[in-house]
Design a protein around this motif. Structure first.
Motif, PDB file in Angstrom:
ATOM      1  N   TYR A 132       0.833  -1.207   0.000  1.00 37.91           N
ATOM      2  CA  TYR A 132       0.000   0.000   0.000  1.00 37.91           C
ATOM      3  C   TYR A 132       0.865   1.254   0.000  1.00 37.91           C
ATOM      4  O   TYR A 132       1.909   1.288   0.657  1.00 37.91           O
ATOM      5  N   ALA A 133       0.384   2.280  -0.689  1.00 36.46           N
ATOM      6  CA  ALA A 133       1.124   3.542  -0.785  1.00 36.46           C
ATOM      7  C   ALA A 133       1.194   4.266   0.559  1.00 36.46           C
ATOM      8  O   ALA A 133       2.127   5.021   0.805  1.00 36.46           O
ATOM      9  N   SER A 134       0.212   4.021   1.429  1.00 35.64           N
ATOM     10  CA  SER A 134       0.190   4.681   2.739  1.00 35.64           C
ATOM     11  C   SER A 134      -0.607   3.832   3.722  1.00 35.64           C
ATOM     12  O   SER A 134      -1.365   2.939   3.319  1.00 35.64           O
ATOM     13  N   LYS A 135      -0.453   4.127   5.004  1.00 37.24           N
ATOM     14  CA  LYS A 135      -1.245   3.442   6.037  1.00 37.24           C
ATOM     15  C   LYS A 135      -2.731   3.747   5.831  1.00 37.24           C
ATOM     16  O   LYS A 135      -3.587   2.883   6.022  1.00 37.24           O
ATOM     17  N   GLU A 136      -3.022   4.962   5.385  1.00 42.30           N
ATOM     18  CA  GLU A 136      -4.414   5.343   5.138  1.00 42.30           C
ATOM     19  C   GLU A 136      -5.021   4.502   4.009  1.00 42.30           C
ATOM     20  O   GLU A 136      -6.171   4.073   4.088  1.00 42.30           O
ATOM     21  N   ALA A 137      -4.239   4.265   2.952  1.00 43.30           N
ATOM     22  CA  ALA A 137      -4.726   3.427   1.851  1.00 43.30           C
ATOM     23  C   ALA A 137      -4.954   1.998   2.331  1.00 43.30           C
ATOM     24  O   ALA A 137      -5.932   1.350   1.940  1.00 43.30           O
ATOM     25  N   GLN A 138      -4.074   1.514   3.177  1.00 48.49           N
ATOM     26  CA  GLN A 138      -4.245   0.170   3.735  1.00 48.49           C
ATOM     27  C   GLN A 138      -5.508   0.109   4.581  1.00 48.49           C
ATOM     28  O   GLN A 138      -6.309  -0.818   4.443  1.00 48.49           O
ATOM     29  N   ASP A 139      -5.698   1.102   5.442  1.00 49.43           N
ATOM     30  CA  ASP A 139      -6.876   1.122   6.313  1.00 49.43           C
ATOM     31  C   ASP A 139      -8.172   1.247   5.517  1.00 49.43           C
ATOM     32  O   ASP A 139      -9.208   0.707   5.914  1.00 49.43           O
ATOM     33  N   ALA A 140      -8.127   1.947   4.381  1.00 47.11           N
ATOM     34  CA  ALA A 140      -9.315   2.093   3.540  1.00 47.11           C
ATOM     35  C   ALA A 140      -9.746   0.741   2.964  1.00 47.11           C
ATOM     36  O   ALA A 140     -10.915   0.560   2.606  1.00 47.11           O
TER      37      ALA A 140
END
Length: 158
Positions: A108-116
């Motif tokens: 994932y590009a970011s933790k936020e993208a992973q969490d989404a």
């Protein structure tokens, strides 16, 4: 040592593989890095393309740990393994692990993208016992049962 680790998403495959890699100086290969094309939405690569990368890894490393949930990619590798680990944890343990997993920058590009993506992942985890695809508990059990080298079924977080 040549180890293969498989099981449901959230079972702890990456955690165990990183630990074994560090403890035994094994090269670590996560099948997620070769199973999917870089498309939106993600699509599986052709198996032959994935195998080209897997073969390159195996040929470059005498001792390794390979982990993933892809029975179709793992089955041809089983005969090369000296150790096989089936992480067969209860579904809710996998869900709990998924909720607490650290950011996976190779996915994932970011933790936020992973969490989404978390709700989709949890739905995927919960379908493990009812699916009949190469990611299912049925496929993993069949893979484990055909294994003739040293093998262990792990049923709880360690």
């Amino acid at each position: 040592m040549r180890a293969i680790i498989f099981g449901n998403s959230g079972a702890g495959k990456s955690t165990l593989a990183r630990s074994m890699s560090s403890q035994f100086a094994l090269a670590h290969f996560d099948l997620d890095t070769v199973a999917w094309a870089n498309t939106n939405p993600p699509q599986r690569r052709l198996i032959e393309e994935s195998f080209t990368d897997i073969d390159g890894f195996i040929n470059a490393n005498e001792n390794w740990v390979i982990e993933g949930c892809y029975s179709d990619l793992l089955e041809p590798l089983i005969s090369l393994a000296t150790h096989v680990y089936f992480l067969d944890l209860p579904i809710e343990a996998c869900v709990d692990n998924a909720r607490s997993r650290p950011w996976e920058p190779h996915k994932y590009a970011s933790k936020e993208a992973q969490d989404a993506n978390l709700n989709m992942l949890i739905d995927w985890i919960r379908a493990y016992e009812t699916r009949s695809d190469s990611f299912s508990r049925e496929a993993h059990t069949a893979l484990f049962n055909q294994t003739t080298c040293s093998k262990e079924r792990i049923t709880a977080n360690t």
